[in-house]
Design an enzyme around this catalytic site. Structure first.
Site, PDB file in Angstrom:
ATOM      1  N   CYS A   1       0.830  -1.210   0.000  1.00  0.00           N
ATOM      2  CA  CYS A   1       0.000   0.000   0.000  1.00  0.00           C
ATOM      3  C   CYS A   1       0.865   1.262   0.000  1.00  0.00           C
ATOM      4  CB  CYS A   1      -0.960   0.005   1.182  1.00  0.00           C
ATOM      5  SG  CYS A   1      -0.165  -0.087   2.799  1.00  0.00           S
TER       6      CYS A   1
ATOM      7  N   HIS B   1      -1.642   1.262   7.475  1.00  0.00           N
ATOM      8  CA  HIS B   1      -2.120   1.217   6.089  1.00  0.00           C
ATOM      9  C   HIS B   1      -2.014   2.600   5.451  1.00  0.00           C
ATOM     10  CE1 HIS B   1      -4.254  -0.184   2.620  1.00  0.00           C
ATOM     11  NE2 HIS B   1      -5.307   0.595   2.838  1.00  0.00           N
TER      12      HIS B   1
END
Length: 477
Positions: free
Chosen positions: A113, A425
């Site tokens: 990510c 994230h």
């Protein structure tokens, strides 16, 4: 229920039921189905004149089997289209993407990510995409093989994203990135480790700056430096020896330092331009502490700011994250962070900008600027800045050049969610050319409200800004 017949032109419609409990408009609708004459064009003769839409049937003396006469022209019969309807899913993917208004997401290949969010932000810069599209597939002798491969892979990835509606799996790009920078290939228990998006961002710009350099040093500066690079002029002062010196350095981003005093991006930038460092003092013959104060001496087309949220915690011997809320604006003015020389170059464009905004509010332009002649237009021209507050090429239509104002507009935000520096994230939030904001959460994309973008400022476990990118507001003079 009564039944009647209606004569229209040469036709007679027999045994039409009339529900006298419903208004005559319902009866006209029945006739519309039979004749094609819209109710508003129907002229039906009854006792007392023409039948009105809201007439009272009981007062019209209508009898069972009565014959009525109707006049009126039917609607023209609509011809069937020569081509059948084309559904969105039947279009080529490239056209689907264009109609959607934004490009596809990127598949997470396993803790990638950080890479996906970085590339979505960089892809939002049209000038960078243009430079990459002109990049030759054959490597020149001035570029090392892995840098060349990564540049080509970037070009191909951006192209694939623009043509695709479904999420793209960036496997070829990721393989080249790991080859160029092995730290992104680190494993833990057989799985790829989460990496730092800021490191990926910095390494990508460094690589592209090496690849996209002009063939001759005498030409304009390389595209990446023109788009993202800014020069800092620094004053170094040693309090022990009173020595002073100055230096300049080129960087691709500014730092927003976060402390208990910092509540806003502008405050963090001021802190980031001041600091201490240890270096050898010629006068003292040993290492001493110097105070370093920097000012911006040239401006980029795209200003990147990193929020310094991660630091090394000595007591626990690990990286930690600063969760403090730090607000950032949609419009950023960095005039007071610039050197005196640069401020002088910005004054005239800024005055023109104020005049334009004043005119929109019905105010009169200042005599100083209005005496110079024609109205000045805001421009979002794609010429990159040459770093001096002026664009490297002129406005081809009017012969005027585009000048920096020191004012920037937010175009992308890269956020980190979670309390751990080594996990969590990353997500990107990108402003499209249409003005709409899109969230790129790996393969998932979704439209966002602009007022929600500045709420990603931290203070908890939600997404918080880690890197923000602003686009220069230019003005033609």
């Amino acid at each position: 229920m009564l039944t009647v017949s209606v004569k229209w032109q040469k036709k007679v419609f027999e045994s039409i039921e009339v529900d006298t409990l419903q208004p005559p408009y319902v009866f006209k609708a029945q006739l519309y189905d039979l004749s094609g004459v819209p109710p508003e064009r129907q002229k039906i003769m009854v006792k007392g004149g023409l039948l009105k839409d809201d007439a009272d049937w009981s007062k019209l003396g209508l009898k069972n089997g009565q014959k009525l006469m109707m006049m009126g022209t039917a609607d023209e019969i609509v011809k069937a289209p020569e081509k059948g309807p084309v559904f969105m899913e039947d279009l080529p993917e490239e056209e689907q993407s264009a109609n959607l208004g934004y490009s596809a997401g990127l598949v997470n290949l396993g803790n990638t990510c950080y890479m996906n969010s970085t590339m979505q932000c960089l892809k939002s810069v049209p000038e960078l995409k243009s430079e990459l599209s002109n990049y030759q597939s054959a490597r020149t002798k001035d570029v090392d093989q892995t840098s060349h491969m990564l540049t080509v892979a970037t070009r191909e990835l951006f192209s694939e994203l623009d043509k695709s509606v479904k999420a793209v799996a960036p496997m070829p790009f990721w393989m080249v990135l790991q080859k160029k920078y092995p730290q992104f290939a680190q494993l833990h228990n057989g799985n790829h480790m989460q990496q730092d998006a800021e490191e990926c961002w910095t390494q990508m710009l460094y690589t592209l700056s090496q690849s996209l350099k002009p063939p001759s040093p005498s030409e304009d500066p390389d595209a990446v430096k023109a788009l993202f690079g800014l020069n800092l002029r620094s004053r170094l002062h040693c309090q022990e020896s009173s020595e002073e010196s100055s230096e300049t350095e080129s960087v691709f981003s500014l730092k927003c330092h976060i402390s208990h005093e910092v509540n806003h991006l502008h405050e963090g930038l001021k802190h980031g331009l001041k600091g201490e460092l240890e270096k050898t003092s010629p006068a003292l013959g040993r290492t001493a502490v110097y105070i370093k104060e920097s000012l911006i001496d040239s401006l980029p087309r795209y200003l990147t700011v990193q929020f310094v949220r991660f630091f090394w915690k000595r007591e626990s011997n690990q990286k930690a994250k600063i969760l403090r809320k730090v607000d950032y604006p949609l419009e950023l003015d960095i005039y007071d962070l610039c050197s005196e020389d640069l401020q002088k170059k910005l004054e005239a464009p800024r005055q023109k900008l104020r005049d334009i905004e004043g005119q929109k509010l019905g105010l009169q332009a200042s005599a100083k600027s209005s005496s110079k002649g024609d109205d000045v237009k805001m421009t979002d021209a794609e010429e990159s800045s040459n770093g001096s507050g002026e664009s490297s090429s002129g406005d081809q239509q009017g012969g005027a050049s585009s000048h920096m104002t020191g004012i920037y507009d937010l175009v992308s935000v890269l956020t980190h969610k979670g309390r751990s520096a080594d996990s969590g994230h990353y997500v990107s939030w990108v402003k499209q050319e249409s003005g709409k904001w899109v969230q790129y959460d790996d393969a998932n994309t979704s439209l966002q409200r602009e007022e929600d973008i500045t709420k990603l400022s931290g203070g908890g476990d939600w997404h918080m800004a880690y890197i923000v990118m602003y686009k220069a507001r230019l003005i033609s003079m």
